[in-house]
Design an enzyme around this catalytic site. Structure first.
Site, mmCIF file in Angstrom:
data_model
loop_
_atom_site.group_PDB
_atom_site.id
_atom_site.type_symbol
_atom_site.label_atom_id
_atom_site.label_comp_id
_atom_site.label_asym_id
_atom_site.label_seq_id
_atom_site.Cartn_x
_atom_site.Cartn_y
_atom_site.Cartn_z
ATOM 1 N N VAL A 45 -19.761 3.347 -3.404
ATOM 2 C CA VAL A 45 -20.158 1.949 -3.176
ATOM 3 C C VAL A 45 -21.600 1.866 -2.677
ATOM 4 O O VAL A 45 -22.395 1.056 -3.163
ATOM 5 C CB VAL A 45 -19.223 1.268 -2.144
ATOM 6 N N GLY A 94 -23.810 5.694 4.428
ATOM 7 C CA GLY A 94 -22.923 6.206 3.382
ATOM 8 C C GLY A 94 -23.364 5.734 2.011
ATOM 9 O O GLY A 94 -23.223 4.562 1.688
ATOM 10 N N VAL A 95 -23.925 6.659 1.222
ATOM 11 C CA VAL A 95 -24.392 6.258 -0.112
ATOM 12 C C VAL A 95 -23.536 6.941 -1.181
ATOM 13 O O VAL A 95 -24.032 7.685 -2.022
ATOM 14 C CB VAL A 95 -25.906 6.524 -0.317
ATOM 15 N N LYS A 138 0.867 -1.188 0.000
ATOM 16 C CA LYS A 138 0.000 0.000 0.000
ATOM 17 C C LYS A 138 0.899 1.230 0.000
ATOM 18 O O LYS A 138 1.982 1.222 0.605
ATOM 19 C CB LYS A 138 -0.865 0.012 1.272
HETATM 20 P P1 NAD Z 1 -17.330 7.763 -1.007
HETATM 21 O O1 NAD Z 1 -16.497 8.867 -0.450
HETATM 22 O O2 NAD Z 1 -17.686 7.758 -2.444
HETATM 23 O O3 NAD Z 1 -18.700 7.655 -0.184
HETATM 24 C C1 NAD Z 1 -18.756 7.703 1.224
HETATM 25 C C2 NAD Z 1 -20.099 8.325 1.593
HETATM 26 O O4 NAD Z 1 -20.213 8.260 3.021
HETATM 27 C C3 NAD Z 1 -20.217 9.786 1.206
HETATM 28 O O5 NAD Z 1 -21.473 10.005 0.590
HETATM 29 C C4 NAD Z 1 -20.099 10.537 2.553
HETATM 30 O O6 NAD Z 1 -20.880 11.732 2.571
HETATM 31 C C5 NAD Z 1 -20.674 9.511 3.487
HETATM 32 N N1 NAD Z 1 -20.229 9.632 4.892
HETATM 33 C C6 NAD Z 1 -19.002 9.979 5.366
HETATM 34 N N2 NAD Z 1 -18.983 9.894 6.707
HETATM 35 C C7 NAD Z 1 -20.222 9.488 7.092
HETATM 36 C C8 NAD Z 1 -20.832 9.196 8.334
HETATM 37 N N3 NAD Z 1 -20.145 9.320 9.476
HETATM 38 N N4 NAD Z 1 -22.126 8.795 8.352
HETATM 39 C C9 NAD Z 1 -22.825 8.659 7.201
HETATM 40 N N5 NAD Z 1 -22.305 8.920 5.979
HETATM 41 C C10 NAD Z 1 -21.017 9.321 5.928
HETATM 42 O O7 NAD Z 1 -16.555 6.423 -0.590
HETATM 43 P P2 NAD Z 1 -16.735 4.976 -1.241
HETATM 44 O O8 NAD Z 1 -15.776 4.810 -2.340
HETATM 45 O O9 NAD Z 1 -18.185 4.731 -1.445
HETATM 46 O O10 NAD Z 1 -16.193 4.070 -0.042
HETATM 47 C C11 NAD Z 1 -16.966 3.855 1.117
HETATM 48 C C12 NAD Z 1 -16.175 2.997 2.080
HETATM 49 O O11 NAD Z 1 -15.852 1.754 1.454
HETATM 50 C C13 NAD Z 1 -14.819 3.595 2.511
HETATM 51 O O12 NAD Z 1 -14.564 3.194 3.838
HETATM 52 C C14 NAD Z 1 -13.830 2.942 1.581
HETATM 53 O O13 NAD Z 1 -12.528 2.884 2.151
HETATM 54 C C15 NAD Z 1 -14.431 1.563 1.453
HETATM 55 N N6 NAD Z 1 -14.040 0.870 0.221
HETATM 56 C C16 NAD Z 1 -14.349 1.397 -0.983
HETATM 57 C C17 NAD Z 1 -13.988 0.723 -2.136
HETATM 58 C C18 NAD Z 1 -14.324 1.273 -3.507
HETATM 59 O O14 NAD Z 1 -14.241 0.504 -4.485
HETATM 60 N N7 NAD Z 1 -14.727 2.514 -3.650
HETATM 61 C C19 NAD Z 1 -13.308 -0.507 -2.053
HETATM 62 C C20 NAD Z 1 -13.026 -1.044 -0.790
HETATM 63 C C21 NAD Z 1 -13.399 -0.338 0.343
#
Ligand code: NAD
Length: 361
Positions: free
Chosen positions: A190, A186-187, A84
């Site tokens: 993902v 969190g929408v 990483k």
């Molecule tokens: P993103 O930033 O696109 O979406 C996160 C959403 O969560 C946002 O809409 C934000 O406003 C909301 N949010 C933040 N803090 C919050 C809280 N305390 N309560 C409610 N909502 C909150 O991120 P993502 O890419 O959708 O990833 C989401 C999670 O999944 C992260 O932890 C990320 O590390 C993990 N993840 C993502 C991927 C990927 O392919 N994108 C892969 C593995 C893990």
């Protein structure tokens, strides 16, 4: 608050392969590439860009995330090792400064000659990956022919969806989601595609996001209910799907949870490993995060191996549901938490790789 921990102590006590550390003078950024394990293949993992209180915090994050990648690749049986990168910026950068940093970082990756391969993570964008790809071929999920970087979100969502169904089947006896209540925290990249998959199955959705407009808009579109992001830990539901930030499962929240299953995409959902036991004791089935959220990593790894067909990729990612079902079944048979069962599975894979490696020497 800045930490006073010594980065050298973190290096001394780490069980990984090593860390490449460079200070980028023009931006004041620490570039950290943590290489954890290469028993299954050369290390690969995303690049995170973030402001940290101190170098030790960034280094620790890189080391912890690299170890997580070792587990993720091994859990999926893919020929990659754990690595990483962290770009610990001192403050948000202007566009030109950022481009310069990415170019110099790409030069460092190129100089490693494939020892480390990377893709996007928190704080880095497909555009950053395209910049790195202009310098070297060591970018996962980048289509060098058509020159675009893949968004892993929908693949991750598919893996979470299949894991969630496997966990629902283990907890309730069947995986029918019609009428089951799923709370998504969190929408974003993902959580949104996950909500769409669940809505198509007739699940009753509760959507929470600190960006209330985002949750409200999606809820209106899908016939779901937007809920207060501060109330998530107390709302009765069948499944809680953390898809926002890490650490939401902890000594304070676990006693409050009113769900039977936890399955979501957020990285490091458990504040500590002890929280897996806390959930287990409460009879809440926890789908280990690094397995549930591995769809994006799996898709970009398969692209690296030459598989680009969208349907074929989704079909392979859907196989994460079977892996999750096996982990949950092993946990149940042995009376241990799913986290422990997942860990044992990874250790078996790594030990098998090590013994075949030793045989070939
Ligand atoms: P993103 O930033 O696109 O979406 C996160 C959403 O969560 C946002 O809409 C934000 O406003 C909301 N949010 C933040 N803090 C919050 C809280 N305390 N309560 C409610 N909502 C909150 O991120 P993502 O890419 O959708 O990833 C989401 C999670 O999944 C992260 O932890 C990320 O590390 C993990 N993840 C993502 C991927 C990927 O392919 N994108 C892969 C593995 C893990």
């Amino acid at each position: 608050m800045p930490t006073d921990r010594d980065p050298l102590a973190l290096l001394e006590t780490w069980d990984g392969l090593g860390v490449v550390l460079r200070h980028d003078q023009p931006t004041g950024t620490w570039i950290i590439i943590a290489l954890h394990d290469d028993r299954l293949g050369r290390p690969a993992g995303g690049t995170r860009m973030k402001v940290y209180p101190a170098l030790a915090d960034a280094l620790e994050d890189a080391q912890r995330l690299a170890e997580g990648m070792t587990h993720k690749w091994a859990g999926l049986d893919l020929p990659f090792g754990g690595g990483k990168a962290v770009l610990a910026i001192p403050r948000p950068l202007e566009a030109a400064e950022r481009a310069g940093l990415i170019d110099r970082y790409a030069g460092l990756i190129a100089s490693l000659n494939g020892t480390f391969r990377t893709g996007p993570d928190l704080g880095t964008t497909p555009e950053d990956m395209a910049r790195i790809a202009a310098h070297c071929p060591h970018v996962l999920g980048y289509d060098f022919e058509r020159r675009y970087s893949v968004d892993p979100g929908p693949y991750t969502a598919r893996g979470v969806y299949e894991s969630l169904k496997a966990a629902v089947a283990a907890a309730f006896g069947d995986d029918d989601l019609a009428g089951r209540t799923v709370l998504i925290q969190g929408v974003g990249d993902v959580g949104e595609p996950l909500a769409r998959l669940l809505a198509a199955d007739g699940a009753r959705l509760l959507l929470a996001d600190v960006d209330r407009r985002r949750a409200g808009g999606l809820a209106a579109e899908l016939g779901a209910e937007a809920v207060d992001p501060d109330a998530v830990y107390d709302l009765p539901c069948d499944v809680y799907a953390p898809c926002a930030v890490g650490g939401t499962l902890n000594a304070g929240t676990i006693p409050r949870l009113a769900c039977r299953v936890v399955a979501g995409s957020a990285n490091n959902q458990l504040a500590t490993a002890e929280d897996a036991e806390r959930l287990h004791r409460r009879g809440i089935l926890y789908a280990p995060d690094y397995v549930a959220n591995s769809g994006g990593a799996m898709a970009i790894a398969l692209m690296q191996q030459g598989l680009w067909d969208e349907e074929a990729l989704m079909a392979r990612v859907a196989g994460i549901g079977r892996v999750m079902a096996e982990i949950l079944a092993e946990a149940q048979e042995q009376g241990v938490s799913p986290l422990r069962a997942a860990r044992r599975r990874v250790e078996r894979r790594l030990a098998a790789a090590q013994s075949s490696d030793m045989r070939s020497k």
